[in-house]
Design a protein around this motif. Sequence first.
Motif, PDB file in Angstrom:
ATOM      1  N   ASN A 123       0.828  -1.207   0.000  1.00  0.00           N
ATOM      2  CA  ASN A 123       0.000   0.000   0.000  1.00  0.00           C
ATOM      3  C   ASN A 123       0.863   1.258   0.000  1.00  0.00           C
ATOM      4  O   ASN A 123       0.559   2.235  -0.705  1.00  0.00           O
ATOM      5  CB  ASN A 123      -0.927   0.010   1.208  1.00  0.00           C
ATOM      6  N   ILE A 124       1.943   1.237   0.786  1.00  0.00           N
ATOM      7  CA  ILE A 124       2.857   2.385   0.803  1.00  0.00           C
ATOM      8  C   ILE A 124       3.444   2.606  -0.592  1.00  0.00           C
ATOM      9  O   ILE A 124       3.536   3.744  -1.074  1.00  0.00           O
ATOM     10  CB  ILE A 124       3.988   2.162   1.830  1.00  0.00           C
ATOM     11  N   TYR A 159       0.762   4.165  -2.912  1.00  0.00           N
ATOM     12  CA  TYR A 159       0.554   5.588  -2.659  1.00  0.00           C
ATOM     13  C   TYR A 159       1.755   6.421  -3.101  1.00  0.00           C
ATOM     14  O   TYR A 159       1.601   7.521  -3.641  1.00  0.00           O
ATOM     15  CB  TYR A 159       0.276   5.830  -1.169  1.00  0.00           C
TER      16      TYR A 159
END
Length: 320
Positions: free
Chosen positions: A204-205, A208
């Motif tokens: 997810n990091i 993003y």
Amino acid sequence: MFFDSQLYNMKPGNLSGTAEFLLLGLSGDPELQPLLFCLFLSIYVVTVHGNLLIILASIYNSHLHTPMYFFLSNLSFIDICFTTTTIPKMLVNIQTQSESTSYTGFLTQICFVLTFAGLKNGILVMMAYDRFVTICHPLRYNVIMNPKLCGLVLISFFVSVLDALLHTLMALRLSFCTELKIPHFFCELAHILQLAYSDILINNILVYLVTSLLGVIPLSGIIFSYTRIVSSVLKIPSAGGKDKAFSICGSHLIVVSLFYRTGFGVYFSSAATHSSRKSAVVSVMYTVVTTMMNPFICSLRNKAMMGALRKLISRISSFH
């Protein structure tokens, strides 16, 4: 809600090399499958032929050997590839009445979708810069928009491939549930993350971070370019000059608007609702409809391209 319960109520298990993902498509109604097959086959044929005509017209007409049409032909090529990564697999699944996709095939499709989406993003930024130079610095156009600058397409390609491979390789570290049913018509990175029961914080990091770098920054560049363009156009005294300037940017602005609005719509809709089926319908606009409309938008609003297309079609007809 039946498909959503299938997606979220799963038992953890190990994913073997023979495990398969099930792409449930846009509808589970058997009576709609022939209609969907004919509809998407027609869309695919129109998309490929329309974009191919743009490419051929740009190649065979010497008047279109400029950076603007170089970027446009590259956009058409990317649209063909982008559509080819999704629709043919869907058509095969409908025709064979099979929903299964191998783990390798799933990751491969994700990799290609990310690659061509990133490439399209890069080409749209280059086209915006081309419009900016055309209107704001017309006397320096040939100096600024030289062949070396067109080589940025290769840089965009390598960055897009690197981004796609990075996400795909990071997905290999994930563990998945035993029932891998996806109410969608093609494979997206979000599906991998939704189906994983292992920790996806790093993934997810990465999503993003890359979205900020390769999504927000290019979009900001496009917005900045058009802000300067509008400022320059408003200073033109004649109405005819203003109309000509806006006609140069009109088609590109429509393509940009369709691409980003539908792209953001996919992710906002998936975040706002748990219905992956609704997200799949929105994705049709993002991956299918925009690529089909681009040739019409770019040609109907461009007199030079329309003239080149007429010559190309008459030349093709003379061979028969």
